[in-house]
Design a protein around this motif. Structure first.
Motif, PDB file in Angstrom:
ATOM      1  N   PRO A  89      -2.953   2.534   4.560  1.00 25.87           N
ATOM      2  CA  PRO A  89      -1.509   2.481   4.341  1.00 25.87           C
ATOM      3  C   PRO A  89      -0.756   2.975   5.577  1.00 25.87           C
ATOM      4  N   GLY A  90       0.220   2.200   6.017  1.00 26.86           N
ATOM      5  CA  GLY A  90       1.049   2.621   7.143  1.00 26.86           C
ATOM      6  C   GLY A  90       0.447   2.380   8.510  1.00 26.86           C
TER       7      GLY A  90
ATOM      8  N   CYS B 134       6.480  -4.532   7.657  1.00 25.63           N
ATOM      9  CA  CYS B 134       5.460  -4.316   6.624  1.00 25.63           C
ATOM     10  C   CYS B 134       4.071  -4.658   7.152  1.00 25.63           C
TER      11      CYS B 134
ATOM     12  N   CYS C 228       3.256   2.581   1.888  1.00 26.91           N
ATOM     13  CA  CYS C 228       3.273   3.453   3.073  1.00 26.91           C
ATOM     14  C   CYS C 228       4.665   3.980   3.403  1.00 26.91           C
ATOM     15  N   GLY C 229       5.699   3.256   2.962  1.00 28.21           N
ATOM     16  CA  GLY C 229       7.055   3.742   3.195  1.00 28.21           C
ATOM     17  C   GLY C 229       7.712   3.259   4.471  1.00 28.21           C
ATOM     18  N   LEU C 230       7.029   2.415   5.244  1.00 26.39           N
ATOM     19  CA  LEU C 230       7.635   1.975   6.506  1.00 26.39           C
ATOM     20  C   LEU C 230       8.886   1.136   6.265  1.00 26.39           C
TER      21      LEU C 230
ATOM     22  N   VAL D 161       5.452   7.135   8.810  1.00 24.12           N
ATOM     23  CA  VAL D 161       6.889   7.035   9.066  1.00 24.12           C
ATOM     24  C   VAL D 161       7.259   7.829  10.308  1.00 24.12           C
TER      25      VAL D 161
ATOM     26  N   LYS E 110       0.823  -1.205   0.000  1.00 22.10           N
ATOM     27  CA  LYS E 110       0.000   0.000   0.000  1.00 22.10           C
ATOM     28  C   LYS E 110       0.862   1.263   0.000  1.00 22.10           C
TER      29      LYS E 110
END
Ligand SMILES: Cc1ncc(C[n+]2csc(CCOP(=O)(O)OP(=O)(O)O)c2C)c(N)n1
Ligand code: SF4
Lengths: 72, 291, 392
Positions: free
Chosen positions: B36-37, A62, A24-26, B232, A22
């Motif tokens: 997301p995240g 993730c 999110c960049g984690l 983040v 998705k």
């Protein structure tokens, strides 16, 4: 860092599942060698596979079950 | 660095595992509903890796959840799963475990589900010391209903129902669980995933009521109103705030203000587990009937 | 027959019959029906049921739990039920109110369980030791959403025993919660009761029998396959609208189909679910329809009325819901009016009226002062009404 495997072995690197990701960049945020880039609305890219330590941090963080480790 | 947590960077390269957590997932139901995240998936994955480590059997494991974003996890898990009603997961789980002590029973709940509407069931489940492992996903808000205040929103936090800042203190859920009688109490975060996995694994093997608070990020509903914004940044914030129990021991309450104390916080093996003592009672009754 | 009433037999050993309290009879019925999981929270006037269960269940290897409240009680019962255990809880008005959300869950998840509500006067705390039939419509419609209900009403000690058994069997067969309504009088009175008496009572219905062979869920077409946690059969249970896989769906067609099936399994088997008894069939020009403690008075009133020259038919209902539509409509065609004595302001009378008003007049006789409706009260009211309708 404890590991320098005595035996030469093929290291695993992350694979990103585009159907699950998705964006999110984690994964990029936890990568200890800053080797993951997440382009906007695209699947993450492993920039420098050689730098990857196979630490699995991206896999574990993730939230989308989208990262698996696989041998190159 | 928190107890039991190796920094994400320091982990040994692992040997390929025969199975991935997909073994325990209904992958056909993906993509999941989480934003997301959102950290809920991360915590769920930590639980599943603990399950893999322990080799939990799908048909001998029952996972019960209440209602909320966090509780939706059961819709993706390939165990016996019960998506029950808001706040009552522990009551359902009590019936399941008492009827079938041989099952491994796990409860997944949120801070609203477990600490607000289900708070009474939580303390009584702790008191009974039934062999159930409860993982409470604490994201400081009611995610599913759109970011209202939860008991864990905390003083000064913002929510749709606390537009001027929340003026109620929150629970220390782990101290609450311990005081109520839980015999295994631990806290982890969605940043310290390896530690969390270990805490969950040990909680499942602990013969008694285990309570694991997993502090996690809700970037959509909580993050939108409370800095830092974005998954983040929220994750990094968790990393900064987390502190191991050992380190925390030497610190003053002022120094600990706003910190998240992680690790195993309490463990007591001396208290009898309920299904075991119930079985002993049945045995006593049977014997006296035979005489 | 001998097999299923072992608990009752043990109670009455060496005696033809024994004075048994209604609540005790209910617990004995539960044990004989195979209930092996009970969770409850004390409340007058139902507490004796849980007290008997606390004592007796461990002896048969069952689980008894006193929970922190009634919500937890019914949720624990549903949890146990999802593992295949036969479960039951008992309560009264305030506790029954707390259970409503979970009752809806049991309907959605098709989890069989039995809820006994020994009614007391409400609303709220009301008068705890005073009989009432005020929860009839709550039993039907207490939980939110369109949903089916099976509600039985006990009128005496024997009923407490056998209707509890019937409730367990219905719950198993139709895979849903079944509610047994009693009232304080029925729960607390003691009367002589024995296996023999239990067998003598007639429950007129299609093909109901008390034995375990009755439970063949697979024979009821509309019932979905059972959940069995601990196996991998249908292992996801949810209160969300779901399809045949057990997983949630937002598909309009599937949603409607699912909800209709929940209803149909009850409606299509009304003949089997409606337990009743008629006295004086076709002999009366007027009728009394009654249930619970009022049905006792109605049965006694029958003789009294006859002596006073009023031939009356009495329809004693053991099943309140699903509504015994055909039975009531047949009766409505035969009589000039129907009188319905109840310890409420006419909750069931309204149901009967909408079924019967094309053919006859339905008169509600409600009482809410905490006292019983006596046979004399009924006969006096009948006499008044006969006068009124004959002069008309
Ligand atoms: C009895 C009841 N009240 C309210 C709701 C609405 N509701 C659904 S989820 C939820 C809050 C969930 O919050 P939390 O447990 O913190 O889970 P999250 O969504 O944050 O993971 C509420 C209030 C409900 N489903 N049932
Ligand atoms: S609303 Fe919050 S808790 Fe719910 S899925 Fe989105 S980020 Fe996660």
């Amino acid at each position: 860092m404890k590991s320098t495997p005595s035996k030469q072995r093929v290291r695993s690197t992350p694979r990103f599942d585009s159907a699950r990701c998705k964006n999110c960049g984690l994964c990029a945020c936890v990568c200890p060698v800053a080797s993951i880039e997440v382009p906007a609305s695209e699947v993450p890219i492993l920039l420098e596979p050689d730098k990857c330590t196979s630490c699995r941090s991206c896999e574990f963080i993730c939230p989308d079950f989208a990262v698996t480790m696989a041998k190159a | 660095m928190a107890e039991g947590e190796s920094s994400v960077a320091e982990q040994e390269p692992s040997v390929a595992e025969p199975r991935t957590i997909d073994h325990y997932l209904h992958t056909d139901r993906f993509p999941h509903i989480w934003c997301p995240g959102c950290g809920l998936g991360t915590v769920t994955a930590a639980f599943l890796r603990a399950a893999l480590e322990l080799g939990l059997e799908k048909d001998r494991t029952v996972v019960v959840a209440g209602i909320g974003c966090s509780s939706r996890a059961v819709g993706y898990l390939d165990f016996g799963t019960v998506h029950s009603i808001h706040g009552r997961a522990l009551a359902f789980a009590t019936g399941i475990k008492m009827a079938h002590p041989e099952f491994t029973v796990i409860v997944l709940t949120g801070d609203g589900d477990g600490a607000a509407i289900g708070g009474n069931h939580l303390i009584h489940a702790c008191r009974r010391n039934l062999d159930i492992t409860t993982i409470l996903f604490n994201n400081n808000t009611y995610g599913m209903t759109g970011g209202q205040a939860s008991p864990q929103t905390g003083m000064g936090g913002y929510a749709t129902t606390a537009p001027f800042g929340f003026d109620e203190p929150s629970f220390d859920l782990c101290r609450l669980a311990e005081a109520a009688g839980a015999t295994y109490v631990a806290r982890g975060t969605s940043y310290g995933v390896r530690q969390l996995q270990k805490l969950i694994r040990d909680g499942i093997t602990h013969p008694g009521f285990s309570f694991i608070e997993a502090v996690t990020q809700c970037p959509t509903e909580y993050g939108k109103r409370n800095p830092p914004k974005g998954p983040v940044q929220m994750l990094e914030n968790l990393k900064e705030k987390a502190i191991s129990r050992k380190k925390a021991e030497g610190m003053t309450p002022e120094e600990l203000e706003g910190r998240i104390v992680t690790g195993l916080l309490h463990r007591d093996e001396s208290v009898p587990e309920l299904t075991a003592s119930y079985a002993r009672m049945l045995e006593r009754i049977r014997k006296s009937a035979d005489e | 027959m001998e097999l299923w009433y072992t608990h009752l037999m043990r109670e009455t050993i060496d005696q033809d019959s024994l004075l048994v309290q209604g609540n005790r009879a209910c617990a004995l019925g539960a044990l004989d029906a195979g209930v092996r999981f009970f969770a409850g929270y004390p409340i007058t006037p139902s507490s004796e049921i849980m007290e008997v269960m606390a004592r007796e269940l461990p002896a048969v290897g069952g689980v008894f739990m006193q929970m922190e409240d009634e919500i937890a009680s019914i949720c624990a019962c549903i949890g146990a039920s999802l593992t295949g255990e036969i479960s039951m809880t008992a309560t009264s008005g305030p506790g029954f109110s707390l259970m409503q959300e979970a009752i809806g869950y049991a309907i959605m998840a098709e989890a069989p369980t039995v809820i006994v509500n020994v009614m007391r006067m409400g609303p709220s705390t009301g008068r705890p030791t005073t009989p009432s039939q005020g929860d009839v419509m709550q039993a039907r419609w207490g939980t939110h959403g369109d949903h089916p209900a099976i509600v039985l009403a006990a009128s005496n000690v024997a009923d407490m025993y056998r209707l509890t058994i019937a409730a367990v069997r219905f719950a198993q067969r139709f895979r849903m919660p079944v509610i047994v309504l009693a009232d304080e009088i029925v729960g607390h009175m003691r009367e002589s009761f024995s296996p023999e008496i239990a067998g003598r009572y007639r429950l007129t219905s299609g093909d109901f029998d008390f034995t375990e062979t009755y439970i063949h869920p697979e024979m009821v077409r509309e019932v979905h396959p059972p959940h069995e946690l601990g196996t991998l059969i249908h292992p996801h249970v949810t209160g969300l609208i779901h399809d045949e896989t057990g997983f949630p769906t937002n598909d309009p067609k599937k949603s409607e189909q699912f909800l209709r099936e929940l209803h149909d399994k009850v409606v299509h088997h009304r003949g089997e679910l409606c337990l009743y008894d008629v006295k004086n069939v076709g002999k009366g020009r007027v009728a009394v329809v009654a249930y619970g403690s009022c049905a006792r008075s109605a049965r006694a009133a029958l003789k009294l009325a006859e002596q006073e020259g009023i031939p009356v038919e009495v329809l004693h209902l053991y099943t309140l819901f699903p509504l015994p539509v055909e039975i009531i409509q047949e009766l409505a065609r035969r009589v000039e009016f129907i009188l319905i004595p109840e310890l409420n302001l006419g909750q069931y009378a309204r149901e009967v009226r909408r079924l019967a008003e094309n053919w006859t007049t339905v008169v509600s006789m409600g009482r809410i002062d905490g006292n019983l409706i006596t046979p004399r009260d009924i006969v006096d009211r009948l006499a008044e009404l006969v006068g009124k309708y004959e002069s008309a």
